[in-house]
Design a protein around this motif. Structure first.
Motif, short mmCIF file in Angstrom:
data_model
loop_
_atom_site.label_atom_id
_atom_site.label_comp_id
_atom_site.label_asym_id
_atom_site.label_seq_id
_atom_site.Cartn_x
_atom_site.Cartn_y
_atom_site.Cartn_z
N LYS A 45 0.69 -1.10 -0.09
CA LYS A 45 -0.18 0.21 0.12
C LYS A 45 0.87 1.28 -0.01
O LYS A 45 1.83 1.23 0.61
CB LYS A 45 -0.77 -0.09 1.09
N ALA A 46 0.56 2.19 -0.54
CA ALA A 46 0.97 3.67 -0.90
C ALA A 46 0.65 4.52 0.54
O ALA A 46 0.32 5.59 0.20
CB ALA A 46 0.75 4.29 -2.00
N ASP A 47 1.03 3.89 1.63
CA ASP A 47 0.48 4.80 2.78
C ASP A 47 1.61 5.63 3.33
O ASP A 47 1.41 6.18 4.47
CB ASP A 47 -0.05 3.73 3.83
N MET A 48 2.93 5.50 2.70
CA MET A 48 3.80 6.28 3.44
C MET A 48 4.32 6.77 2.01
O MET A 48 4.38 6.08 0.95
CB MET A 48 4.97 5.47 3.84
N PRO A 49 4.92 8.29 2.08
CA PRO A 49 5.48 8.76 0.91
C PRO A 49 6.61 8.04 0.28
O PRO A 49 6.62 7.70 -1.20
CB PRO A 49 6.14 10.04 1.36
N ASP A 50 7.66 7.74 0.80
CA ASP A 50 8.74 6.89 0.33
C ASP A 50 8.27 5.57 -0.55
O ASP A 50 8.63 4.88 -1.41
CB ASP A 50 9.86 6.62 1.23
N ARG A 51 7.27 4.90 0.46
CA ARG A 51 6.63 3.57 -0.23
C ARG A 51 5.96 3.86 -1.39
O ARG A 51 5.87 2.83 -2.31
CB ARG A 51 5.72 3.08 1.00
N ALA A 52 5.18 4.92 -1.40
CA ALA A 52 4.15 5.31 -2.73
C ALA A 52 5.30 5.23 -3.84
O ALA A 52 5.24 5.03 -4.86
CB ALA A 52 3.44 6.34 -2.35
N LEU A 53 6.51 6.08 -3.69
CA LEU A 53 7.27 6.41 -4.71
C LEU A 53 8.09 5.03 -4.93
O LEU A 53 8.39 5.03 -6.40
CB LEU A 53 8.34 7.54 -4.40
N THR A 54 8.38 4.33 -4.19
CA THR A 54 9.11 3.00 -4.41
C THR A 54 8.18 1.87 -5.15
O THR A 54 8.39 1.63 -6.46
CB THR A 54 9.45 2.22 -3.10
N ILE A 55 6.89 2.09 -4.94
CA ILE A 55 5.73 1.26 -5.66
C ILE A 55 5.71 1.99 -7.43
O ILE A 55 5.72 1.20 -8.20
CB ILE A 55 4.45 1.16 -5.11
N PHE A 56 5.90 3.18 -7.02
CA PHE A 56 5.76 4.06 -8.56
C PHE A 56 6.72 3.52 -9.42
O PHE A 56 6.85 3.62 -10.62
CB PHE A 56 5.52 5.36 -8.23
N GLY A 142 -6.56 10.98 0.01
CA GLY A 142 -7.57 9.71 0.54
C GLY A 142 -6.71 8.93 1.21
O GLY A 142 -6.06 9.64 2.34
N ASP A 143 -6.61 7.78 1.42
CA ASP A 143 -5.98 7.06 2.30
C ASP A 143 -4.43 6.83 1.73
O ASP A 143 -3.96 5.69 2.37
CB ASP A 143 -6.85 5.62 2.97
N GLY A 144 -3.81 7.44 0.93
CA GLY A 144 -2.66 7.03 0.41
C GLY A 144 -1.95 8.35 -0.04
O GLY A 144 -2.43 9.45 0.04
N TRP A 145 -0.76 7.96 -0.84
CA TRP A 145 0.09 9.02 -1.42
C TRP A 145 0.23 8.94 -2.76
O TRP A 145 0.01 7.98 -3.18
CB TRP A 145 1.58 8.98 -0.69
N GLN A 146 0.35 10.23 -3.72
CA GLN A 146 0.48 9.95 -4.83
C GLN A 146 1.41 11.01 -5.27
O GLN A 146 1.93 12.01 -4.74
CB GLN A 146 -1.08 10.71 -5.63
N VAL A 147 2.09 10.72 -6.67
CA VAL A 147 3.15 11.44 -7.21
C VAL A 147 2.70 12.42 -8.12
O VAL A 147 1.67 12.18 -8.88
CB VAL A 147 4.05 10.30 -7.88
N VAL A 148 3.18 13.82 -7.93
CA VAL A 148 2.77 14.91 -8.70
C VAL A 148 3.86 14.70 -9.95
O VAL A 148 5.07 14.89 -9.96
CB VAL A 148 2.87 16.23 -8.20
N TRP A 149 3.18 14.21 -11.20
CA TRP A 149 4.27 13.85 -12.32
C TRP A 149 4.33 15.40 -13.12
O TRP A 149 2.99 15.63 -13.76
CB TRP A 149 3.77 12.50 -12.94
N PRO A 150 5.43 15.87 -13.79
CA PRO A 150 5.45 17.24 -14.43
C PRO A 150 4.83 16.76 -15.88
O PRO A 150 5.13 15.54 -16.55
CB PRO A 150 6.70 17.46 -14.57
#
Length: 379
Positions: A45-56, A142-150
Motif C-alpha cells: 500500500k502507498a500509505d507512506m511517501p517513500d513507499r508510494a514512490l518505491t511502488i511507482f 485519500g488513504d494514500g500518497w500520490q506522485v505529482v508528475w510533471p
C-alpha cells in the motif's frame, strides 16, 4: 504429527514474507526494493511517501504504465501514453535503449499533506551505466500518497525549409568496397597540444587536448602508457569515448584517459600515442552550446550546465557532451563528459550538465564544450 509441523512451517514462512513486504519502503534510503504485487494475494500500500514512490518507480521499471498512472495525482493532467513516452523517451534517444536497474531514495521534506523525496536512478545503457538525480513531489490523497508528475513538453518545430550549407568531405578509398577509412594515402596531421596527469578518487587520469592541423577530417583515438621508475609499463589505456573521434580540419578536442587503481606517485613517465585515419565526414548537424555556466547541483557538487541547440534540420538522437576545464594559466585541469538521454529535435534545445570534482571547483577559470552526436541510420 509431521504433517502438522509442515503446515506450521509453511504458515510461518507466509507470515514472514507478508511482514517483510509490508515493511518495504519505510527506510530513509531505499535501494531499489521490490514493490507492487510480487505474490498473489499480497499488495503493498502507498500509505507512506517513500513507499508510494518505491511502488511507482518499480511499476515504471516493469513498464506497468496502468499501475504507475494509478499512483499519479490527478492534478498532473497526464495519461498512460504520455507517462510511458516520457519515461521511455522517443526519437531514438539514449533513453529508448536504457532500462532502470535500481534506485536510491532520500526523503528531503515531509508534512502530513506533502513530501519531497530525492531519487538517484541507476540506468543501464548501451554506453555504460548512467545515473540521474531527480526530486519527486508527492501529496496525500485519500488513504494514500500520490506522485505529482510533471507534464511533458512536446517540442515540434514549425514546418519550414532549413538550408543546407555545411561542408562535407567524401572519401574515394580506391580499395575494396567494404574498406573503412583510407590506409593507402598519407594520414591527416594530428597533434597532441597539451597533456596533464592528475590523481582522482578512482586512480590516475591523463587528460589534455588534441588538434587536427590538416585540411581533411581524421578519425582518431589517443592512447597512453604509464611507465614506472624502472622503465616497465604499468598500464595502457585509451580515451575510448572521452574524445571527439571524428575531428574536422582545425578542430580541437579534449581527451581523457582513466587508469583505475593506479596512483600517480607510481608513475615516472607517460608515453602518448595517437594514430589518425582519413575518413569521410561532414560538419552537419550543427549543434550550438548556449547558456553555459558553472553552478551547484542538488548535492552541492560543482557542475557545468547549459543547453544544446540543434541548428540543423535533422534529429540528433544521442548527444554526447565533452567539456575541458582550465585554470587561470590556461592549463587543462579536468575533462568531463556526459550523455543527454533525450533526442534533440530540429531547431530545438535540450539541457545538459557535467560534473567537476569538488577539489577542482574553485580552480576552474574557464571551460570549452564540444559535442559528439550519434544518429540512427535511415533504412
Amino acid at each position: 504429527m509431521k504433517y502438522v509441523l509442515c503446515v506450521v512451517i509453511i504458515a510461518a514462512t507466509g507470515v514472514l514474507i507478508a511482514a517483510g513486504m509490508l515493511q518495504a519502503g519505510t527506510r530513509p534510503a531505499t535501494v531499489g526494493i521490490a514493490a507492487g504485487s510480487p505474490l498473489p494475494g499480497f499488495s503493498a500500500k502507498a500509505d507512506m511517501p517513500d513507499r508510494a514512490l518505491t511502488i511507482f518507480l518499480r511499476s515504471l521499471q516493469r513498464h506497468n504504465w496502468r499501475h504507475a498512472l494509478s499512483l499519479v495525482s490527478r492534478s498532473s493532467d497526464t495519461d498512460e501514453q504520455s507517462l510511458a513516452a516520457q519515461w521511455t523517451g522517443s526519437g531514438g534517444s539514449l533513453r529508448t535503449f536504457s532500462s532502470l536497474e535500481s534506485f536510491d531514495l532520500w526523503p528531503l521534506h515531509a508534512t502530513d499533506q506533502e513530501a519531497q523525496i530525492r531519487a538517484r536512478l541507476h540506468w543501464s545503457t548501451p554506453v555504460g551505466p548512467e545515473e540521474d538525480l531527480r526530486d519527486f513531489h508527492l501529496i496525500h490523497a485519500g488513504d494514500g500518497w500520490q506522485v505529482v508528475w510533471p507534464k511533458g513538453e512536446i517540442r515540434n518545430a514549425p514546418a519550414q525549409v532549413v538550408p543546407v550549407t555545411y561542408l562535407r568531405w567524401d572519401l574515394v578509398a580506391g580499395g575494396t568496397p567494404d574498406a573503412w577509412g583510407s590506409h593507402n594515402v598519407d594520414a591527416p596531421h594530428v597533434r597532441i597540444i597539451s597533456m596533464n596527469a592528475v590523481d582522482s578518487a578512482e586512480g590516475a587520469v591523463v587528460l589534455g587536448e588534441v588538434v587536427n592541423e590538416d585540411t581533411i577530417p581524421a578519425f582518431l583515438n589517443v592512447n597512453a602508457t604509464l611507465i614506472d621508475g624502472s622503465g616497465t609499463p604499468i598500464d595502457e589505456e585509451s580515451s575510448f569515448d572521452r574524445i571527439v573521434h571524428v575531428l574536422l580540419p582545425k578542430q580541437v578536442s579534449p581527451y581523457r584517459i582513466d587508469f583505475p587503481g593506479v596512483r600517480l606517485d607510481e608513475v615516472k613517465n607517460v608515453h602518448m600515442d595517437v594514430r589518425p585515419t582519413l575518413v569521410p565526414a561532414s560538419a552537419d548537424p550543427v549543434i550550438g552550446v548556449i547558456n553555459q555556466k558553472m553552478e551547484k547541483d542538488a548535492q552541492g557538487n560543482p557542475v557545468l550546465a547549459g543547453e544544446l541547440l540543434n541548428e540543423s534540420g535533422e534529429t540528433v538522437n544521442i548527444p554526447h557532451v565533452i567539456a575541458s576545464f582550465y585554470d587561470s594559466n590556461g592549463r587543462v585541469i579536468w575533462v568531463s563528459d556526459g550523455y543527454v538521454d533525450r533526442a534533440i529535435a530540429p531547431l530545438s534545445s535540450e539541457g545538459f550538465a557535467v560534473q567537476v570534482p569538488r577539489s577542482l571547483g574553485d580552480k576552474v577559470n574557464s571551460f570549452h564544450v564540444v559535442v559528439n552526436e550519434y544518429k540512427l541510420e535511415k533504412s
